[in-house]
Design an enzyme around this catalytic site. Structure first.
Site, PDB file in Angstrom:
ATOM      1  N   VAL A  15      66.507 -47.330 -16.039  1.00  8.54           N
ATOM      2  CA  VAL A  15      65.660 -46.955 -14.904  1.00  8.54           C
ATOM      3  C   VAL A  15      64.835 -48.151 -14.420  1.00  8.54           C
ATOM      4  CG1 VAL A  15      63.805 -45.452 -14.114  1.00  8.54           C
ATOM      5  CG2 VAL A  15      65.574 -44.548 -15.643  1.00  8.54           C
ATOM      6  N   GLY A 136      64.542 -35.813 -12.011  1.00  7.26           N
ATOM      7  CA  GLY A 136      65.048 -37.092 -11.485  1.00  7.26           C
ATOM      8  C   GLY A 136      64.875 -37.264  -9.993  1.00  7.26           C
ATOM      9  N   ASP A 203      63.155 -31.306 -23.820  1.00  5.17           N
ATOM     10  CA  ASP A 203      63.064 -32.067 -22.566  1.00  5.17           C
ATOM     11  C   ASP A 203      62.779 -31.122 -21.386  1.00  5.17           C
ATOM     12  OD1 ASP A 203      63.705 -34.617 -20.936  1.00  5.17           O
ATOM     13  OD2 ASP A 203      65.098 -33.143 -20.116  1.00  5.17           O
ATOM     14  N   LYS A 207      59.276 -30.764 -18.928  1.00  5.79           N
ATOM     15  CA  LYS A 207      59.298 -30.737 -17.458  1.00  5.79           C
ATOM     16  C   LYS A 207      58.695 -29.428 -16.945  1.00  5.79           C
ATOM     17  CE  LYS A 207      63.371 -33.743 -17.473  1.00  5.79           C
ATOM     18  NZ  LYS A 207      64.838 -33.750 -17.609  1.00  5.79           N
ATOM     19  N   GLY A 304      69.684 -40.507 -14.410  1.00  8.84           N
ATOM     20  CA  GLY A 304      70.497 -41.671 -14.033  1.00  8.84           C
ATOM     21  C   GLY A 304      69.687 -42.699 -13.277  1.00  8.84           C
TER      22      GLY A 304
END
Ligand code: HSE
Length: 429
Positions: A15, A136, A203, A207, A304
């Site tokens: 990233v 993301g 995870d 979030k 990604g």
């Protein structure tokens, strides 16, 4: 033009390198949007010699991220180190202490320390921006904090972990088991450093805790999230789900109820025709029910290099343009403690798969346990016939209190003819 915005980046993994590339490649467009240049003046990472495919010439290097926060010539620190504590936490606190804005992709940090960090940022008069931390490339933070600001949010749910969604999709499509598909996900680079965070629901829970705060104006309360992962989902359950007209998804759900706010992450059966059922692979999606807007849907790549860098750079642009809102949409001091709903009081519909010895009386015993706990059956089916091996028995319930379901399952587990712990999956109608 106003003088350039100087940026220091901590963490040069996929990233971090993506952020540098995007800032370099789109520099003219970005400058046009915010009326000033954005320049990276400092970076910090573990390995100075690694080739990351980005030009670091002219950029000051720091081995120590916190030292970079205090000493670099930069107004913004981008934290891409990860982890709820340790180096990332120290870096962010130090950045606030010396009056730097912070942009981060760190969901664990926000989920665990959101209220405290929001107050620190506010006290320092700087931004704490975190669009990249949730889903993301989907601008869900902006959507909740700004686009839906006029609404009363009733509930939200979604697929917030691409790795587990990929695993469930692949298991169903390629008929391979969990471990086999997980290895693929790790090789593809979507999984967290510790893949248990993906497959055990942690995870997604991080979030969800962030989205809950934004949606309901509450302190982040990660400890109050019910978290169940996908390790126990077998091909058998995937097949039964299809047969019953459902698909299994790891859903993250936050909603107001009469007895508090539910925050839960667990495998969920959803109707095969529902929009969320058709979100496949590593794609993320969030559905928000709000008044007066009604249902809105946000979908896109949740991980990604490109999608995450897109979100980080959007946050940097906001800072460069002087746009700053309270971290969770309202002043940190106005965030209320989360009144967490007790899941025992939750009423829902359940799928249960048992592995039982194929002998007379088993179904009668299972039915008696359900009757004694006031659980009403909607359907029951048995497949296969084998005097030597366990066979699956699958049942679905009518609306049932979760506390009653748990008691019934405890009774069923204790039956000598039930050979492994029941697999229970909540159905969302
Ligand atoms: N590991 C996460 C996922 C991506 O699989 O969705 C980063 O949040």
């Amino acid at each position: 033009m106003t003088k350039p915005l100087k940026v220091a980046v901590a963490g040069l993994g996929t990233v971090g390198a993506g952020v540098l590339k995007l800032l370099q490649q789109n520099s003219d467009q970005l400058a046009a949007r915010c009326g000033r240049e954005i320049v990276v003046t400092a970076v910090s990472a573990r390995d100075r010699d690694r080739d990351r495919g980005v030009d670091l010439s002219g950029i000051e290097w720091f081995d120590d991220a916190s030292a970079m926060a205090s000493r670099a010539d930069a107004g913004v620190v981008v934290e891409l180190i990860g982890g709820s504590d340790g180096v990332a936490y120290d870096l962010v606190k130090e950045s606030f202490r010396v009056g730097r804005h912070v942009v981060t992709a760190n969901k664990a940090l926000l989920a665990e320390h959101g209220g405290e960090l929001a107050a620190s940022a506010e006290g320092a008069g700087v931004a704490l921006a975190y669009e990249a931390a949730v889903a993301g490339g989907i601008p869900i933070i902006k959507a909740l904090r700004e686009g839906l600001a006029a609404n009363h949010i009733d509930s939200l749910y979604g697929i917030l972990n691409g790795t587990s969604n990929y695993i469930l999709t692949e298991m169903r499509e390629s008929r391979r088991d969990f471990a086999d598909v997980l290895a693929d996900a790790q090789a593809a680079g979507y999984a967290e450093a510790d893949p248990s965070f993906d497959v055990d629901g942690v995870d997604a829970a991080h979030k969800l805790a962030i989205l809950t705060s934004l949606a309901f104006g509450t302190q982040t309360d990660f400890g109050a999230v019910l978290v169940e992962g996908i390790r126990n989902i077998s091909l058998l359950d995937i097949d039964f789900a299809e047969e019953l007209g459902y698909r299994i998804k790891l859903l993250a759900i936050a909603r107001r109820t009469a007895h508090g706010i539910e925050q839960r992450v667990h495998p969920t059966m959803v109707h095969r025709e529902a929009a969320i059922a058709r979100v496949e692979g590593v794609t993320n999606a969030v559905l928000v029910d709000a008044t007066p807007v009604n249902a809105t849907v946000y979908q896109g790549p949740g991980a990604g290099e490109g999608p995450t860098a897109s979100a980080v750079v959007a946050d940097i642009l906001d800072i460069a343009s002087g746009r700053r809102l309270p971290t969770f949409g309202i002043p940190a001091g106005s965030l209320t403690p989360l009144n967490a709903a007790d899941m025992d009081k939750h009423t829902g519909v359940y799928y249960v798969r048992l592995m039982v010895r194929d002998q007379p009386g088993v179904i009668a015993d299972v039915s008696a346990a359900l009757r004694d706990e006031d659980v009403s059956l909607e359907s029951m089916l048995q497949r296969g016939r084998s005097p030597d091996e366990a066979v699956p028995v699958v049942l679905t319930t009518h609306a049932t209190l979760e506390a009653a379901m748990k008691k019934a399952l405890a009774r069923i587990s204790a039956l000598g003819t039930v050979v492994e712990p029941p697999c229970m999956i909540r159905i969302e109608e």
